[in-house]
Scaffold this active site. Structure first.
Site, mmCIF file in Angstrom:
data_model
loop_
_atom_site.group_PDB
_atom_site.id
_atom_site.type_symbol
_atom_site.label_atom_id
_atom_site.label_comp_id
_atom_site.label_asym_id
_atom_site.label_seq_id
_atom_site.Cartn_x
_atom_site.Cartn_y
_atom_site.Cartn_z
ATOM 1 N N ARG A 74 0.839 -1.212 0.000
ATOM 2 C CA ARG A 74 0.000 0.000 0.000
ATOM 3 C C ARG A 74 0.870 1.257 0.000
ATOM 4 N NH1 ARG A 74 -1.891 2.145 4.475
ATOM 5 N NH2 ARG A 74 -2.144 0.177 5.580
ATOM 6 N N TYR A 128 -14.319 17.929 -15.741
ATOM 7 C CA TYR A 128 -14.833 16.569 -15.878
ATOM 8 C C TYR A 128 -15.870 16.317 -14.765
ATOM 9 C CZ TYR A 128 -14.994 11.552 -15.254
ATOM 10 O OH TYR A 128 -15.427 10.279 -15.064
ATOM 11 N N ASP A 204 -4.857 19.412 -15.001
ATOM 12 C CA ASP A 204 -5.325 18.131 -15.531
ATOM 13 C C ASP A 204 -4.982 18.144 -17.020
ATOM 14 O OD1 ASP A 204 -6.726 16.027 -16.675
ATOM 15 O OD2 ASP A 204 -8.380 16.141 -15.251
ATOM 16 N N LYS A 229 -6.688 7.044 -20.083
ATOM 17 C CA LYS A 229 -6.951 7.560 -21.425
ATOM 18 C C LYS A 229 -5.741 7.324 -22.338
ATOM 19 C CE LYS A 229 -10.812 9.227 -19.688
ATOM 20 N NZ LYS A 229 -11.187 8.499 -18.503
HETATM 21 C C1 LIG Z 1 -10.204 15.264 -18.086
HETATM 22 C C2 LIG Z 1 -10.433 14.070 -17.190
HETATM 23 N N1 LIG Z 1 -9.856 14.055 -15.971
HETATM 24 C C3 LIG Z 1 -10.053 13.013 -15.124
HETATM 25 C C4 LIG Z 1 -10.837 11.932 -15.477
HETATM 26 C C5 LIG Z 1 -11.041 10.812 -14.485
HETATM 27 O O1 LIG Z 1 -10.241 9.719 -14.812
HETATM 28 P P1 LIG Z 1 -10.549 8.202 -14.364
HETATM 29 O O2 LIG Z 1 -11.792 7.778 -15.081
HETATM 30 O O3 LIG Z 1 -9.321 7.467 -14.776
HETATM 31 O O4 LIG Z 1 -10.747 8.194 -12.889
HETATM 32 C C6 LIG Z 1 -11.434 11.911 -16.735
HETATM 33 C C7 LIG Z 1 -12.274 10.765 -17.136
HETATM 34 O O5 LIG Z 1 -12.959 10.785 -18.134
HETATM 35 C C8 LIG Z 1 -11.228 13.010 -17.611
HETATM 36 O O6 LIG Z 1 -11.783 13.052 -18.837
#
Ligand SMILES: Cc1ncc(COP(=O)(O)O)c(C=O)c1O
Length: 426
Positions: A74, A128, A204, A229
């Site tokens: 962990r 998001y 992000d 992604k």
């Molecule tokens: C811009 C963005 N940030 C964060 C996330 C969250 O990622 P995760 O689904 O891997 O938790 C997403 C998911 O679609 C996203 O499009």
């Protein structure tokens, strides 16, 4: 560190990602890392166990070249260490990385580490849907003070940074999901540096990084990925990564990660590790495909607009794009004439692209953000952010671009709006 095996001279990122962080001698000579699934690690001596705990708890710092023993998975494990070492050269300006079991795990850990109850953070809108949910359903009730600022509005961002009380974090999602609105990273960094509490700037970078946008080089402190992604690239795993110029910031995140228990598991680390050398190749192809498709669809009679970085009209957005994006990337958002009925009809007509959320995989996916990825947002926020019923987000894959273009064109040509109250023919 004996665990490391690195060439004695500086190599470029596409080489470093294949040579750094992994010593085959520690995996019985295996050319690929073994998967270390153990939950706990055997100490050489009780003294080395004590030392490992002192370092893990921040009571001591390792000596240069010291072999600190592993404790418990962990906190850390060999596959996380290998992945974290290998991903660093892909992010320009990064000194260290921490891996998490999803993008949301990475984002939550950043907020919980960098900000606390009674303190403020700024975030760009739209974000998001999962991030929106985290902010309003968890952080706000805990006493964190979120301050939303519209994406792309540099003056509003500066005012918010200068005016916020106890500001700890400025969180930018750029380009924003799904509108692709860009926020000026350097301007945010300069404003944050001038602010009394010196808040951290986190970006992000899921949509354009690590290939096409480099926030750490623009002065940001933290870069966050949903590695689910583009980094993983095959829509077959969840992961998150945070990288920083300052290794101490990453050490702090690892401390929170050990408490929350959201480290990426060994098998997933191993899988993501094997995807890193091809991320730039895949993203280049996806961006080239998307640019050809977006520009070919622009002006289609069934569309009101094509939202794509090479088709921007606003001079400030063009300036930001030119200053911080190397290439436009693989995401296109279509604004379909005829609202939700037309958007749904378009999605039903697709034969190659699949109607699924997520993005960045080698296959083309399409979704209706207002009713899926961004359905956590209330109507007023959706309207203010421009996430209308007529938007469809396309994540372009690595197929032959002519086949995807044909699929999208035919799906647009075939849009049917059934007669009924409130519906209007396109
Ligand atoms: C811009 C963005 N940030 C964060 C996330 C969250 O990622 P995760 O689904 O891997 O938790 C997403 C998911 O679609 C996203 O499009």
């Amino acid at each position: 560190m004996p665990r490391k095996h690195e060439p004695p001279y500086v190599v470029r990122p596409s080489t470093a990602v294949l040579t750094r962080g992994f010593d085959p001698r520690l995996s019985l000579g295996s050319a690929r890392p073994a998967v270390f699934r153990s939950s706990t690690y055997v100490f050489t001596t009780p003294e080395s166990a004590q030392r490992a705990f002192e370092i893990a708890l921040g009571k001591a710092t390792p000596e240069p070249g010291e072999n600190v023993e592993l404790i418990y998975a962990r906190l850390n494990h060999p596959n996380a260490e290998i992945l974290e070492d290998q991903i660093v050269p892909l992010e320009k300006g990064a000194a260290a990385a921490a891996v998490f079991n999803s993008g949301m795990a990475a984002i939550s850990t950043v907020f919980l580490s960098c900000c606390g109850p009674g303190e403020s953070f700024i975030f760009t809108t739209p974000v998001y849907g999962g991030t929106h949910h985290l902010i309003h359903t968890l952080l706000e009730p805990l006493g964190f003070r979120p301050i939303p600022v519209p994406a792309g509005d540099g003056a509003a961002l500066e005012r918010a940074i200068m005016g916020a009380k106890d500001l700890r974090l400025v969180f930018l999602e750029t380009p924003a999901n799904p509108t692709l609105t860009m926020t000026d990273i350097r301007r945010a960094v300069e404003a944050a540096r001038g602010a009394p509490q010196g808040p951290l700037v986190a970006v992000d970078n899921t949509f354009l990084g690590p290939a096409f946008q480099h926030p750490l080089e623009l002065g940001a402190d933290l870069v966050i990925y949903s590695a689910t992604k583009y980094l993983a690239g095959f829509s077959d795993m969840l992961a998150g990564v945070v990288l920083a110029r300052d290794a101490d910031l990453v050490a702090n995140l690892r401390g929170t990660r050990a408490i929350l228990g959201n480290i990426l598991q060994p098998d997933e680390c191993w899988l993501l590790n094997s995807r890193l050398p091809t991320v730039t190749l895949r993203m280049n192809r996806q961006s080239k495909n998307a640019q050809r498709i977006a520009e070919a669809l622009n002006g289609h009679p069934a569309l009101r607009r094509v939202l794509y970085p090479s088709l921007l009209a606003d001079p400030d957005q063009i300036r930001i794009r030119d200053a911080q994006c190397d290439f436009p990337g693989g995401i296109i958002t279509l604004d379909v004439s005829g609202g939700r009925v037309a958007a749904f009809s378009f999605l039903k007509n697709l034969r190659i692209a699949r109607d699924a959320v997520s993005l960045g995989g080698v296959e083309t996916l399409a979704c209706h953000p207002r009713t899926t990825t961004h359905s956590e947002l209330d109507e007023a926020t959706l309207d203010a952010a421009g996430i209308s019923d007529s938007l469809v987000r396309i994540s372009v894959g690595i197929e032959d671009w002519r086949d995807i273009l044909r699929d999208l064109r035919e799906a647009l040509d075939g849009i049917r709006i059934p007669p009924g109250p409130g519906s209007h023919p396109v």
